[in-house]
Design an enzyme around this catalytic site. Structure first.
Site, PDB file in Angstrom:
ATOM      1  N   TYR A   1      53.037  66.115 -72.585  1.00 58.02           N
ATOM      2  CA  TYR A   1      52.169  66.711 -71.735  1.00 58.02           C
ATOM      3  C   TYR A   1      52.719  66.751 -70.166  1.00 58.02           C
ATOM      4  O   TYR A   1      53.000  67.165 -69.468  1.00 58.02           O
ATOM      5  CB  TYR A   1      50.868  66.717 -71.684  1.00 58.02           C
ATOM      6  CG  TYR A   1      49.878  67.173 -70.882  1.00 58.02           C
ATOM      7  CD1 TYR A   1      49.571  68.559 -70.811  1.00 58.02           C
ATOM      8  CD2 TYR A   1      49.241  66.391 -69.881  1.00 58.02           C
ATOM      9  CE1 TYR A   1      48.503  69.161 -70.097  1.00 58.02           C
ATOM     10  CE2 TYR A   1      48.432  67.024 -68.895  1.00 58.02           C
ATOM     11  CZ  TYR A   1      48.066  68.248 -69.028  1.00 58.02           C
ATOM     12  OH  TYR A   1      47.353  68.872 -68.148  1.00 58.02           O
TER      13      TYR A   1
ATOM     14  N   SER B   1      49.212  69.328 -62.831  1.00 62.09           N
ATOM     15  CA  SER B   1      48.290  68.214 -63.275  1.00 62.09           C
ATOM     16  C   SER B   1      48.616  67.123 -62.392  1.00 62.09           C
ATOM     17  O   SER B   1      49.854  66.732 -62.272  1.00 62.09           O
ATOM     18  CB  SER B   1      48.125  68.080 -64.630  1.00 62.09           C
ATOM     19  OG  SER B   1      47.575  66.989 -64.840  1.00 62.09           O
TER      20      SER B   1
END
Length: 699
Positions: free
Chosen positions: A589, A576
């Site tokens: 995250y 990501s």
């Protein structure tokens, strides 16, 4: 086959209600599909059917007789109307005046296009004359195991007379072609009451005045052969059992050990896909006393050895004392010996104009007590090759029980395998796709990015295993891909990336289904959002467990398999933008995604010497189609940016440098690039697919 019960005999599936009102050509299609629906009648792609139909000539308007016959390369079970070649019968008969004899029969194939009716583009097959010169309106040519068992017996002519009397004739072996067509025509003229003929070492021709009569005659003759064999075969077959058959779970575990090793050794010039078969007929043969003797004789029917090569490789494995490590250690010598033997066969039999020697590796690998493994350039061919060898086993079973089995002579087998007409057909095959022969496992495969990636890889020729924890979504995604591509190249496995045992099982299932692994796309994920002071330990550990530990577990399993297979490998992480750039309210995250990226760098260092490449794709804000964005994450990110969920897509688009939305297909394209040879000299790299985000520039 021969030991089937009466209930297992071929059933007459003809439905007069369906057939009523059909034209002659439609009845031909109906009959063909019925015959091809049962592998006991003919193997996939084998055999052919025809009908002689009166049609209006598009130029003269006159009624002319037209031969409708299965076209080259078709399959009677799945054929459609456009799968039939159509040819003028008067022109086919005129070819007899051009025939210059056996030495020139191959040139007759070049005349077939001149006989085409109504500009039909479907190429006529080499068997066209065999149908044309049988003076019956409807003709079936099938390859039933029960009939070929008789045809491949040393005394097949005597057995044919014993079983069928004069209603079914017999012709000695002759390679399919124009000459055999003339032989059939002559036989019919001399035996007008015959209902068919057995071709030695080949198959069955039957005929009738109507489509229904031809179909029913074909079934009747095959059932009569099955009945006769059933009465004759009494007691053990193949000399009785020699070794025990291992339990199913153990058989599968041994296949898992053998398949990637064999695949790695035979995939030097092209990728190979595997298939494992341990059905009862196979187990009976591979565990028998006569396994080595009969396997060495090779197959009989031309269709069999065109798919399976002249003979299989019998793997040195003793199920009474199962030492898989010893067997694996012996594979290099066994495979080298097979190649040497095949090269010698080629040198003994080649002609001055023979095509160059093809791949010398075996297609069929027989493992005593375990089953059969087959390898080919694609999964469908590997599966079909195994089906053909099961046909060959059934033939050997029958022939060796009632007589002595004989394969084709080595020279005859070579002359078909390296037939110039067969070579021309191979040369017309389309060029393989970039990922042909490769196997990919995609974790999180039922989600937006995972499914888009699976579609992209499959569209370029890869076999794809979708791995996901969501069974319902996995079933849907697998069905969707199978409908677009085929069931042969798509599998789904339940896999929790945080469960060590499930990961190992998922990879094992992949190996047994396809033979090994080439590409791992590690994509399973979740997303969470919370200020750090509100981030619970459970939330933190869940992110680390799935996004860091999960990526470690699947990568470790892939590395073990890649090294064992010894053919390199390719890992693509889906990380990501957040792995490179901090984001408010998402510490768990972002930290886990950063761990993914650094893990990929470490793996790139470790894998390079084994030609294992590891690269990363960094998406950002892939809202459409993503399961992550259907849950709380969407609301959480909207809250973090103080906006409604409906504004998120525009927010992410507008904050990007390119002002463009990012979709799952965009991520899949980057993954395909890294998984393909286009990036063959890239490892340890990161590709951002985020429409441009300066804070996440890798350098």
């Amino acid at each position: 086959m021969a030991n089937d019960t009466r209930a297992a005999r071929l059933e007459n599936l003809w439905d007069d209600g369906k057939a009523t009102g059909m034209s002659e050509s439609e009845l031909l299609l109906y009959r063909s599909n019925l015959l091809g629906s049962d592998k006991r009648i003919t193997n996939y792609g084998g055999g052919n059917t025809s009908a002689k139909v009166m049609e209006k000539d598009p130029l003269t308007g006159e009624e002319v007789e037209v031969l409708w016959v299965k076209g080259s390369g078709g399959d009677v079970g799945t054929i459609k109307m456009d799968g039939f070649a159509t040819l003028y019968m008067d022109k086919l008969n005129a070819l007899k005046g051009l025939y210059r004899g056996l030495e020139h029969e191959d040139e007759m194939v070049g005349y077939l296009p001149h006989c085409t009716f109504n500009l039909n583009a479907r190429a006529a097959s080499i068997d066209t004359p065999l149908h044309a010169y049988v003076p019956k309106k409807h003709v079936d040519h099938m390859h039933p195991d029960a009939i070929i068992a008789i045809a491949a017996s040393v005394d097949s002519k005597v057995l044919t007379q014993e079983i069928f009397g004069g209603e079914i004739g017999w012709l000695p072996w002759k390679r399919p072609g124009y000459e055999l067509g003339l032989w059939l025509g002559k036989y019919c003229e001399e035996n007008p009451d015959a209902r068919g003929v057995i071709l030695e070492s080949h198959g069955l021709f039957t005929w009738g005045d109507t489509a229904k009569e031809s179909y029913e005659t074909t079934l009747e003759i095959i059932n009569k052969a099955m009945d006769w064999l059933d009465r004759k075969i009494d007691g053990p077959v193949f000399g009785g059992p020699k070794v025990k058959t291992l339990p199913a779970e153990q058989r599968r575990a041994i296949a898992e050990k053998l398949m990637p090793k064999i695949r790695g050794m035979i995939s030097e010039t092209e990728g190979k896909l595997g298939h494992f078969d341990d059905q009862p007929a196979v187990l009976e043969f591979v565990g028998s006393n006569r396994l080595h003797e009969l396997a060495a004789l090779g197959t009989s029917c031309p269709d069999h050895f065109l798919r399976t090569k002249i003979r299989p490789l019998v793997v040195d494995f003793d199920p009474e004392n199962p030492d898989i490590d010893k067997t694996v250690a012996g594979l290099p010598d066994a495979i080298a010996a097979y190649r040497k033997d095949y090269a010698a066969y080629y040198e003994r039999c080649k002609h001055a104009n023979s095509p160059a020697m093809r791949d010398p590796n075996a297609v069929i690998y027989l493992v005593p007590g375990v089953g059969m493994i087959s390898f080919a350039k694609d999964k469908a061919t590997a599966r079909i090759s195994a089906e053909f060898y099961v046909n060959a086993i059934n033939v050997m079973r029958g022939a060796s029980s009632v007589s002595a089995y004989q394969g084709l002579s080595e020279q005859e087998a070579f002359d078909i395998e390296y037939w110039l007409l067969e070579e021309a057909k191979l040369q017309r095959m389309p060029k393989p796709k970039p990922l042909a022969g490769r196997i990919a496992l995609v974790t999180g495969g039922a989600g937006g990015i995972g499914k888009a990636t699976a579609f992209r890889l499959a569209s370029e020729g890869a076999c794809v295993v979708l791995a996901d924890i969501d069974d319902a979504a996995l079933e849907t995604a697998t069905a969707e891909l199978s409908s677009v591509f085929s069931k042969d190249i798509v599998r789904g496995v339940h896999l929790n990336v945080t469960d060590e045992a499930e990961v190992a099982k998922g990879f094992a299932d992949t190996v047994v289904e396809f033979g090994g692994l080439d590409i791992l796309v590690s994509n399973a994920g979740l997303a969470s959002s919370a200020p750090v002071e509100e981030t619970t330990l459970d939330l933190w550990e869940k992110n680390i467990s799935i996004l860091a530990t999960g990526y470690f577990l699947v990568s470790r399993e892939a590395f073990r398999l890649f090294r064992y297979q010894n053919a390199g490998g390719n890992v693509v992480f889906v990380s990501s933008k957040n792995g490179l750039a901090a984001s408010p309210g998402a510490s768990a995250y972002c930290t886990a995604k950063a761990a993914e990226i650094h893990l990929a760098r470490c793996l790139a260092l470790e894998g390079a010497e084994a030609q294992i490449r590891v690269n990363t794709v960094n998406p950002d804000a892939v809202l459409r189609g993503s399961k992550i964005w259907t849950g709380e994450w969407k609301e959480q990110r909207a809250a973090a940016y103080k906006m409604s969920t409906d504004e998120l897509e525009a927010h992410y688009r507008d904050r990007s440098m390119l002002k463009r939305s990012v979709y799952p297909e965009d991520i899949a394209e980057a993954i395909y690039f890294l998984a393909s040879d286009m990036s063959a000299k890239s490892t340890g790299n990161i590709i951002n697919v985020d429409a441009g985000n300066a804070v996440s520039f890798p350098r």
